[in-house]
Design a protein around this motif. Structure first.
Motif, PDB file in Angstrom:
ATOM      1  N   ASP A   1       0.901  -1.027  -0.088  1.00 61.58           N
ATOM      2  CA  ASP A   1      -0.118   0.029   0.030  1.00 61.58           C
ATOM      3  C   ASP A   1       0.874   1.265   0.073  1.00 61.58           C
ATOM      4  O   ASP A   1       0.175   2.433   0.080  1.00 61.58           O
ATOM      5  CB  ASP A   1      -0.991   0.084   1.206  1.00 61.58           C
ATOM      6  N   ASP A   2       2.057   1.146   0.070  1.00 60.81           N
ATOM      7  CA  ASP A   2       3.147   2.257   0.037  1.00 60.81           C
ATOM      8  C   ASP A   2       3.051   2.800  -1.092  1.00 60.81           C
ATOM      9  O   ASP A   2       3.390   2.054  -2.222  1.00 60.81           O
ATOM     10  CB  ASP A   2       4.297   2.012   0.800  1.00 60.81           C
ATOM     11  N   HIS A   3       3.587   4.076  -1.278  1.00 64.04           N
ATOM     12  CA  HIS A   3       3.511   4.803  -2.506  1.00 64.04           C
ATOM     13  C   HIS A   3       4.610   6.130  -2.327  1.00 64.04           C
ATOM     14  O   HIS A   3       4.487   6.969  -1.682  1.00 64.04           O
ATOM     15  CB  HIS A   3       2.231   5.359  -2.875  1.00 64.04           C
ATOM     16  N   CYS A   4       5.816   5.822  -2.873  1.00 66.46           N
ATOM     17  CA  CYS A   4       6.880   6.747  -2.957  1.00 66.46           C
ATOM     18  C   CYS A   4       6.808   7.880  -3.922  1.00 66.46           C
ATOM     19  O   CYS A   4       6.662   7.417  -5.223  1.00 66.46           O
ATOM     20  CB  CYS A   4       8.268   6.127  -2.840  1.00 66.46           C
ATOM     21  N   MET A   5       6.778   9.035  -3.464  1.00 64.34           N
ATOM     22  CA  MET A   5       6.868  10.268  -4.481  1.00 64.34           C
ATOM     23  C   MET A   5       8.586  10.387  -4.621  1.00 64.34           C
ATOM     24  O   MET A   5       9.181  11.050  -3.793  1.00 64.34           O
ATOM     25  CB  MET A   5       6.155  11.353  -4.074  1.00 64.34           C
ATOM     26  N   LEU A   6       8.993  10.285  -5.971  1.00 68.94           N
ATOM     27  CA  LEU A   6      10.667  10.253  -6.245  1.00 68.94           C
ATOM     28  C   LEU A   6      10.683  11.634  -6.491  1.00 68.94           C
ATOM     29  O   LEU A   6      10.205  12.326  -7.740  1.00 68.94           O
ATOM     30  CB  LEU A   6      10.882   9.363  -7.259  1.00 68.94           C
ATOM     31  N   ILE A   7      11.713  12.550  -6.050  1.00 71.86           N
ATOM     32  CA  ILE A   7      12.117  13.651  -6.123  1.00 71.86           C
ATOM     33  C   ILE A   7      13.353  14.083  -6.162  1.00 71.86           C
ATOM     34  O   ILE A   7      14.040  15.210  -6.787  1.00 71.86           O
ATOM     35  CB  ILE A   7      11.480  14.739  -5.449  1.00 71.86           C
ATOM     36  N   LEU A   8      14.302  12.900  -5.929  1.00 72.82           N
ATOM     37  CA  LEU A   8      15.711  13.020  -6.239  1.00 72.82           C
ATOM     38  C   LEU A   8      16.129  12.634  -7.312  1.00 72.82           C
ATOM     39  O   LEU A   8      15.501  11.765  -8.043  1.00 72.82           O
ATOM     40  CB  LEU A   8      16.511  12.487  -4.889  1.00 72.82           C
ATOM     41  N   PRO A   9      17.539  13.087  -7.994  1.00 70.87           N
ATOM     42  CA  PRO A   9      17.876  12.445  -9.143  1.00 70.87           C
ATOM     43  C   PRO A   9      18.274  11.041  -9.179  1.00 70.87           C
ATOM     44  O   PRO A   9      18.791  10.439  -8.296  1.00 70.87           O
ATOM     45  CB  PRO A   9      18.902  13.363  -9.535  1.00 70.87           C
ATOM     46  N   LEU A  10      17.942  10.399 -10.238  1.00 72.32           N
ATOM     47  CA  LEU A  10      17.913   8.870 -10.367  1.00 72.32           C
ATOM     48  C   LEU A  10      19.383   8.481 -10.822  1.00 72.32           C
ATOM     49  O   LEU A  10      19.640   7.204 -11.091  1.00 72.32           O
ATOM     50  CB  LEU A  10      17.105   8.214 -11.330  1.00 72.32           C
ATOM     51  N   PHE A  11      20.607   9.458 -10.972  1.00 76.89           N
ATOM     52  CA  PHE A  11      21.781   9.033 -11.269  1.00 76.89           C
ATOM     53  C   PHE A  11      22.393   8.918  -9.657  1.00 76.89           C
ATOM     54  O   PHE A  11      23.737   8.515  -9.735  1.00 76.89           O
ATOM     55  CB  PHE A  11      22.527   9.998 -11.831  1.00 76.89           C
ATOM     56  N   HIS A  12      21.751   8.978  -8.742  1.00 75.12           N
ATOM     57  CA  HIS A  12      22.472   8.947  -7.518  1.00 75.12           C
ATOM     58  C   HIS A  12      21.635   7.514  -6.839  1.00 75.12           C
ATOM     59  O   HIS A  12      20.514   7.175  -7.008  1.00 75.12           O
ATOM     60  CB  HIS A  12      22.015   9.860  -6.517  1.00 75.12           C
ATOM     61  N   VAL A  13      22.410   6.687  -5.811  1.00 69.23           N
ATOM     62  CA  VAL A  13      21.878   5.541  -5.412  1.00 69.23           C
ATOM     63  C   VAL A  13      20.679   5.693  -4.194  1.00 69.23           C
ATOM     64  O   VAL A  13      19.931   4.699  -4.242  1.00 69.23           O
ATOM     65  CB  VAL A  13      23.065   4.745  -4.857  1.00 69.23           C
ATOM     66  N   ASN A  14      20.748   6.875  -3.932  1.00 66.05           N
ATOM     67  CA  ASN A  14      19.753   7.029  -2.834  1.00 66.05           C
ATOM     68  C   ASN A  14      18.242   7.016  -3.708  1.00 66.05           C
ATOM     69  O   ASN A  14      17.417   6.267  -3.035  1.00 66.05           O
ATOM     70  CB  ASN A  14      19.811   8.532  -2.266  1.00 66.05           C
ATOM     71  N   ALA A  15      18.057   7.761  -4.659  1.00 64.69           N
ATOM     72  CA  ALA A  15      16.796   7.513  -5.260  1.00 64.69           C
ATOM     73  C   ALA A  15      16.522   6.026  -5.693  1.00 64.69           C
ATOM     74  O   ALA A  15      15.318   5.648  -5.753  1.00 64.69           O
ATOM     75  CB  ALA A  15      16.915   8.608  -6.491  1.00 64.69           C
ATOM     76  N   ILE A  16      17.557   5.412  -6.242  1.00 60.55           N
ATOM     77  CA  ILE A  16      17.413   4.257  -6.858  1.00 60.55           C
ATOM     78  C   ILE A  16      16.857   2.897  -5.666  1.00 60.55           C
ATOM     79  O   ILE A  16      16.046   2.465  -5.997  1.00 60.55           O
ATOM     80  CB  ILE A  16      18.694   3.511  -7.472  1.00 60.55           C
ATOM     81  N   CYS A  17      17.640   3.038  -4.765  1.00 55.99           N
ATOM     82  CA  CYS A  17      17.273   2.091  -3.579  1.00 55.99           C
ATOM     83  C   CYS A  17      16.141   2.702  -2.618  1.00 55.99           C
ATOM     84  O   CYS A  17      15.347   1.885  -2.343  1.00 55.99           O
ATOM     85  CB  CYS A  17      18.308   2.190  -2.630  1.00 55.99           C
TER      86      CYS A  17
END
Length: 493
Positions: free
Chosen positions: A181-197
């Motif tokens: 039921d969780d839903h993440c709103m992605l706002i960080l750049p995807l060239f960084h591992v934080n956003a990917i993981c």
């Protein structure tokens, strides 16, 4: 060989019609996204790409970036995400260093010397029967080459395997109690591992969904939260500072959010308090390195949060404090932060000597200075390389930054060492104030005199509109130091 659980094509039938990923133009279920991945994977295979090959993905945040990354994994290849705002020399450095065989990009100018698939050439429709005959992926295969920011030299390719990524995604899901039921709103750049993981693999591993939003602005952020109803997001301190600085008449519905994650750079307790109280949002601060596959410590959303710390070690990891000889220190002692666990990188690409200096006997040497309390919560003191030596006395800039942050008008602060003919180095501060506030250097120095000793007082405090950032949102202290390579300044008396 166990199936890798964040691969959407391994998702069970119960997820087939559930929302998976979306951006401003596209919304896909698990089945629809997996079909796109298979179609593009088939296209890559037809171009002669396969196991072990490196594919550079130079795209802004959008569904096609995730499609390309997953398609690379589908054929056993390696993805290296490239910052789409890079200049051509910067991009070519990474592409060449990674030995990429192909570049996926939306740049209309071809990448010199490399085959390119433009975004409008990506095959999203070809029907693949029975998975297209793709081989199973080995968890120990290399998955990502994520490049460091290069603040201490030329960027290095950090080798992360599927084992690293699956461990991290599972850890994040467990620590944040994520469900389908969780839903993440992605706002960080995807060239960084934080956003990917944190923003992609963690929700996908439990059958949740990801919404990729466009370029960040406070107004867009609140519009997207009200429209999309996400349950969490991950951001850097700069974003929280921008949100907290909104005028009091900005009242928006953020009730869908269970929590926010703050990482990539330290955040002050004062800013955390202000952001939480302003929007009724629980924020958990974490800590990690690309070399540790994103995160190694984090305050829990449900449980004891200690503001000013980055929380305890995440499940399956060990954090220790060591002296300059690598000897482990007792609770409360200050020293270098060491990390061990299945999250530690395979190494730096084709840099065995640097790998050997960074990972010693299974311990990742972070270059960060910190201490652990009796409950295992980690407090970061500073970066080793940021330490200022003033006349033989060690000064940690973060201590001065924390003292500045206690002033009600200060939004952000950065302290660096400036060259001095007498003392060698002296501290200089740069501060950003909240909108519609006026504060003077003398007032800030008086504020500091009550909180830190004289030797730690900055010789100058510059009030600026903003602080420079590197591509992942951290304050660019090397850039500030470069700007300070000027004649020495007189110390405060």
């Amino acid at each position: 060989m166990s199936a890798i659980s964040y691969f959407t094509w391994n998702a069970g039938a119960e997820r087939a019609t559930r929302p998976c990923v979306r951006d401003d133009n596209t919304a896909l279920t698990y089945d629809q996204f997996s079909a796109r991945v298979d179609a593009f994977a088939s296209q890559l295979s037809a171009r002669g790409l396969g196991k072990g090959d490196v594919i550079a993905v130079m795209l802004p945040n959008r569904v096609e970036l995730l499609t390309a990354m997953m398609a690379a994994w589908r054929i056993g290849a390696v993805a290296t995400p490239v910052n789409p705002t890079f200049t051509q020399p910067e991009a070519l450095y990474q592409i060449r260093d990674a030995r990429a065989r192909l570049v996926v990009t939306d740049d209309p100018d071809p990448v010199p010397g490399y085959p390119v698939i433009s975004i409008d050439e990506i095959d999203t429709e070809t029907t693949i029967d029975g998975g297209g005959g793709f081989d199973d992926q080995d968890p120990d295969d290399l998955a990502l080459l994520i490049y460091t920011s290069g603040s201490t030299g030329r960027p290095k390719g950090v080798e992360l395997t599927h084992t690293n990524l699956e461990f991290m995604a599972s850890t994040m899901a467990q620590h944040f109690s994520l469900t389908h039921d969780d839903h993440c709103m992605l706002i960080l750049p995807l060239f960084h591992v934080n956003a990917i993981c944190v923003s992609v693999l963690a929700p996908l591993i439990v059958g949740g969904q990801v919404s990729i939003t466009g370029r960040f602005s406070p107004s867009r952020f609140f519009d997207d939260v009200e429209r999309l109803r996400p349950t969490y997001f991950s951001a850097v301190p700069t974003i929280y500072a921008l949100l907290a600085s909104q005028s009091d008449d900005v009242v928006r519905d953020t009730s869908s959010l269970r929590f926010g994650v703050c990482g990539a750079a330290p955040i002050s307790k004062e800013l955390l308090d202000k952001a939480e109280s302003r929007f009724g949002l629980k924020i958990v601060e974490g800590y990690g390195l690309t070399e540790g596959t994103c995160a190694s410590a984090c305050n829990p959303p449900n449980g004891v949060r200690k503001l000013g710390t980055v929380g305890p070690a995440l499940p399956g990891q060990t954090i220790a404090i060591a002296d300059e000889q690598g000897t482990l220190l007792p609770v409360g002692a200050v020293g270098e932060v060491l990390i061990s666990g299945p999250n530690v990188m395979r190494g730096y690409l084709e840099r065995p000597d640097e790998t050997a200096r960074t990972v010693v006997d299974g311990w990742l040497h972070t270059g960060d200075i910190g201490r652990l309390d009796q409950d295992g919560y980690l407090t970061l003191v500073d970066r080793i390389k940021d330490m200022i030596i003033r006349g033989g006395e060690n000064i940690y800039p973060k201590e001065i930054e924390n003292a500045l942050a206690t002033h009600a008008d200060i939004l952000e602060a950065a302290v660096i060492g400036a060259p001095d003919v007498v003392y060698g180095e002296v501290p200089v501060a740069y501060v950003v104030t909240y909108p519609n506030t006026k504060v003077h250097e003398a007032e800030l120095l008086d504020h500091l005199r009550e909180r830190i000793t004289k030797v730690k007082l900055p010789v100058a405090i510059h009030i600026v509109d903003s602080l420079p950032r590197n591509p992942v949102g951290k304050i660019d202290k090397p850039g500030l130091r470069l700007a300070l390579r000027t004649p020495a300044v007189e110390p405060v008396r």
